[in-house]
Design an enzyme around this catalytic site. Sequence first.
Site, PDB file in Angstrom:
ATOM      1  N   GLY A 144      -6.901  -4.520   9.376  1.00  0.00           N
ATOM      2  CA  GLY A 144      -8.270  -4.144   9.017  1.00  0.00           C
ATOM      3  C   GLY A 144      -8.702  -4.726   7.684  1.00  0.00           C
ATOM      4  O   GLY A 144      -7.904  -5.152   6.846  1.00  0.00           O
TER       5      GLY A 144
ATOM      6  N   ARG B  87     -14.150  -0.043   2.677  1.00  0.00           N
ATOM      7  CA  ARG B  87     -14.426   1.050   1.743  1.00  0.00           C
ATOM      8  C   ARG B  87     -13.699   0.892   0.401  1.00  0.00           C
ATOM      9  O   ARG B  87     -13.974   1.600  -0.551  1.00  0.00           O
ATOM     10  CB  ARG B  87     -14.046   2.396   2.408  1.00  0.00           C
ATOM     11  CG  ARG B  87     -14.968   2.778   3.551  1.00  0.00           C
ATOM     12  CD  ARG B  87     -14.374   3.852   4.456  1.00  0.00           C
ATOM     13  NE  ARG B  87     -13.418   3.302   5.417  1.00  0.00           N
ATOM     14  CZ  ARG B  87     -12.834   4.005   6.399  1.00  0.00           C
ATOM     15  NH1 ARG B  87     -13.101   5.290   6.539  1.00  0.00           N
ATOM     16  NH2 ARG B  87     -11.979   3.430   7.222  1.00  0.00           N
TER      17      ARG B  87
ATOM     18  N   GLY C 195     -10.624  -2.838  16.503  1.00  0.00           N
ATOM     19  CA  GLY C 195     -10.197  -1.444  16.609  1.00  0.00           C
ATOM     20  C   GLY C 195      -8.692  -1.290  16.730  1.00  0.00           C
ATOM     21  O   GLY C 195      -7.963  -2.245  17.002  1.00  0.00           O
ATOM     22  N   THR C 196      -8.247  -0.055  16.515  1.00  0.00           N
ATOM     23  CA  THR C 196      -6.808   0.186  16.434  1.00  0.00           C
ATOM     24  C   THR C 196      -6.098   0.005  17.785  1.00  0.00           C
ATOM     25  O   THR C 196      -4.929  -0.403  17.819  1.00  0.00           O
ATOM     26  CB  THR C 196      -6.524   1.594  15.874  1.00  0.00           C
ATOM     27  OG1 THR C 196      -7.378   2.548  16.525  1.00  0.00           O
ATOM     28  CG2 THR C 196      -6.780   1.663  14.376  1.00  0.00           C
TER      29      THR C 196
ATOM     30  N   TYR D 266       7.717 -14.794 -35.674  1.00  0.00           N
ATOM     31  CA  TYR D 266       7.447 -15.367 -34.357  1.00  0.00           C
ATOM     32  C   TYR D 266       8.537 -16.374 -34.051  1.00  0.00           C
ATOM     33  O   TYR D 266       8.716 -17.361 -34.784  1.00  0.00           O
ATOM     34  CB  TYR D 266       6.073 -16.055 -34.304  1.00  0.00           C
ATOM     35  CG  TYR D 266       5.929 -16.843 -33.028  1.00  0.00           C
ATOM     36  CD1 TYR D 266       5.986 -16.204 -31.794  1.00  0.00           C
ATOM     37  CD2 TYR D 266       5.795 -18.231 -33.032  1.00  0.00           C
ATOM     38  CE1 TYR D 266       5.909 -16.906 -30.610  1.00  0.00           C
ATOM     39  CE2 TYR D 266       5.717 -18.951 -31.853  1.00  0.00           C
ATOM     40  CZ  TYR D 266       5.776 -18.278 -30.649  1.00  0.00           C
ATOM     41  OH  TYR D 266       5.713 -18.987 -29.466  1.00  0.00           O
TER      42      TYR D 266
HETATM   43  C1  UD1 Z   1      -7.738   6.205  11.671  1.00  0.00           C
HETATM   44  C2  UD1 Z   1      -7.765   6.996  12.959  1.00  0.00           C
HETATM   45  C3  UD1 Z   1      -8.126   8.435  12.651  1.00  0.00           C
HETATM   46  C4  UD1 Z   1      -7.088   8.999  11.705  1.00  0.00           C
HETATM   47  C5  UD1 Z   1      -6.916   8.128  10.457  1.00  0.00           C
HETATM   48  C6  UD1 Z   1      -5.678   8.567   9.693  1.00  0.00           C
HETATM   49  C7  UD1 Z   1      -8.461   5.508  14.775  1.00  0.00           C
HETATM   50  C8  UD1 Z   1      -9.582   5.056  15.660  1.00  0.00           C
HETATM   51  N1  UD1 Z   1      -8.766   6.418  13.878  1.00  0.00           N
HETATM   52  O1  UD1 Z   1      -9.039   6.209  11.109  1.00  0.00           O
HETATM   53  O2  UD1 Z   1      -8.140   9.220  13.832  1.00  0.00           O
HETATM   54  O3  UD1 Z   1      -7.453  10.318  11.330  1.00  0.00           O
HETATM   55  O4  UD1 Z   1      -6.736   6.747  10.809  1.00  0.00           O
HETATM   56  O5  UD1 Z   1      -5.527   7.868   8.481  1.00  0.00           O
HETATM   57  O6  UD1 Z   1      -7.351   5.016  14.957  1.00  0.00           O
HETATM   58  N2  UD1 Z   1      -6.633  -1.664  11.853  1.00  0.00           N
HETATM   59  C9  UD1 Z   1      -6.277  -2.825  12.474  1.00  0.00           C
HETATM   60  N3  UD1 Z   1      -7.194  -3.428  13.293  1.00  0.00           N
HETATM   61  C10 UD1 Z   1      -8.405  -2.906  13.520  1.00  0.00           C
HETATM   62  C11 UD1 Z   1      -8.758  -1.695  12.879  1.00  0.00           C
HETATM   63  C12 UD1 Z   1      -7.839  -1.091  12.045  1.00  0.00           C
HETATM   64  O7  UD1 Z   1      -5.176  -3.334  12.314  1.00  0.00           O
HETATM   65  O8  UD1 Z   1      -9.176  -3.507  14.287  1.00  0.00           O
HETATM   66  C13 UD1 Z   1      -5.648  -1.028  10.944  1.00  0.00           C
HETATM   67  C14 UD1 Z   1      -6.148  -0.961   9.526  1.00  0.00           C
HETATM   68  O9  UD1 Z   1      -5.672  -2.075   8.784  1.00  0.00           O
HETATM   69  C15 UD1 Z   1      -5.545   0.327   9.003  1.00  0.00           C
HETATM   70  C16 UD1 Z   1      -5.336   1.166  10.256  1.00  0.00           C
HETATM   71  O10 UD1 Z   1      -5.432   0.302  11.355  1.00  0.00           O
HETATM   72  O11 UD1 Z   1      -4.292   0.109   8.366  1.00  0.00           O
HETATM   73  C17 UD1 Z   1      -6.346   2.298  10.376  1.00  0.00           C
HETATM   74  O12 UD1 Z   1      -7.648   1.771  10.350  1.00  0.00           O
HETATM   75  P1  UD1 Z   1      -8.796   2.499   9.538  1.00  0.00           P
HETATM   76  O13 UD1 Z   1     -10.041   1.708   9.723  1.00  0.00           O
HETATM   77  O14 UD1 Z   1      -8.354   2.775   8.176  1.00  0.00           O
HETATM   78  O15 UD1 Z   1      -8.934   3.846  10.397  1.00  0.00           O
HETATM   79  P2  UD1 Z   1      -9.466   5.256   9.883  1.00  0.00           P
HETATM   80  O16 UD1 Z   1     -10.940   5.221   9.861  1.00  0.00           O
HETATM   81  O17 UD1 Z   1      -8.761   5.659   8.658  1.00  0.00           O
HETATM   82 CA    CA Z   2      -7.390   4.644   7.215  1.00  0.00          CA
END
Ligand code: UD1
Ligand code: CA
Length: 466
Positions: free
Chosen positions: A23, A27, A89-90, A377
């Site tokens: 990601g 923020r 997305g995750t 020095y």
């Molecule tokens: C996520 C969870 C949320 C949880 C929270 C806990 C999801 C959809 N939401 O939200 O339920 O409460 O973490 O901390 O999973 N990432 C990728 N590729 C992407 C998007 C994200 O590798 O396309 C990675 C990011 O680098 C990060 C992690 O996944 O390390 C989480 O992503 P982030 O955007 O921080 O999710 P949250 O909004 O914190």
């Molecule tokens: Ca997060």
Amino acid sequence: MGRTRFSSGEVMSETAAVILAAGLGRRMQSSIPKVLHRVAGRPMVQYVIQAAREAGVERIVVVLGHGADAVRQALDGDCESVVQPEPAGTADALARAAPILTASPDCRQVLVAYGDCPLLTGDLFRSVIEAQRQAGAAIALVSSIVEDPRGYGRIVRDPDGGVRAIVEEAAATEAERAIREVNAGVYCFDAAWLWERLPSVPRSTSGEYYLTDLVGLAAQDGRRVCAVTAPLEITAGVNDRKQLAMAEAVIRDRVRQRLLEAGVTLVDPATVYVDATVRIAPDTILYPGTLIEGNTVIGPGCRIGPYSRIVDSWLGSSVTVDMSVIEGARVGDGTRIGPFSHLRPGAEIGPRVELGNYAEIKNARIGADTRIHHVSYIGDAEIGERVNVGAGTITVNFDSESGTKHRTVVQDGASLGSDSMLVAPVTIGRDALTGAGAVVTRDVEPGMVVVGVPARPLRRRRQSAG
Ligand code: UD1
Ligand code: CA
């Protein structure tokens, strides 16, 4: 087939870990990839990798995307990595690891964690792995009960207590937003079920594929989802600088506890800041206002501080450092530094040396038992053993016309009078002596006394015994 029981320290070859780190981290308001932001001196993602290793997981796959090359450099050599080309997305990120993990059929469990959760521990990973195994669940996940659930996915439970869904904040109803049990983002999946169902995760209204939607799919399949609960001091994610500062405070405190348990005295723990990467031997005392950073190693019986900073340095045993800054230096046993000394990169200080008030040493070797007590020095130099460096002595190492630096050599037993200027390149012979205010522009023979501007030989030195 009897599954192997595991105990602390045992390697689990049936379990692979996937750490999501692709990601952008919008923020954070940063040009640096989020998982590379440092907590107690170490990139966040390294803590997650370490926790997986502590849990005994052998195979770790990190999903890279934003700043992939930079993040890859922060991984240890034993991690594998895959790239998610777009931050979709995750669930999409996890799917990138499927090709390499489905290729090994003995991988039965997939532990998933996010690279922005630096407080995670090996113990927590073990318990979620164990929970999935014992329940035969499709998913075991970790939840936390929090005061302020903002920013986290909410855990929606059935009346019988089973986990029914995780609802992301953007999609949550008013009632769901009030739920204080949140998703920590740590999961252990039944591997076969995961790889079969991951492609069915729907596209959310935001356009992303959410890993959390797998929970709803498990419920549809009539498969169990169980939850392990852990406090936010272990599960907190870092999305912005405020959360980064909170994570920093937790890790710093863990480091302090580890030092205290290992026999290091912290006179006032709250004012001592030690990076997670630092090693300190027992019976060393850290006085208030002390910062120790990077790859620093400190031996036993040292007294560090008050108000000192040591970065990427090696200190032997029984070293004293008082109100001084030491960067990229090595310091031998029994040496005393400060107050107000500055050791810069390449300073190599021998044993039992005394560096006093306002001594600056850069790229120089200082031999055993040498004394540099006041306002000096010493740069680009080789100072021998038992040398006495008088107040105000300076190595004039920089030729501003050519822009080059030159070396100064001072051999064993020499004595430099107050305010000696050693115009490099120059060698002061063994047991030679320079008079106060000498400007030494030519090599001085061993045992010779030189005085004046420019310094000229005066006589042979009368050596005092010892
Ligand atoms: C996520 C969870 C949320 C949880 C929270 C806990 C999801 C959809 N939401 O939200 O339920 O409460 O973490 O901390 O999973 N990432 C990728 N590729 C992407 C998007 C994200 O590798 O396309 C990675 C990011 O680098 C990060 C992690 O996944 O390390 C989480 O992503 P982030 O955007 O921080 O999710 P949250 O909004 O914190
Ligand atoms: Ca997060």
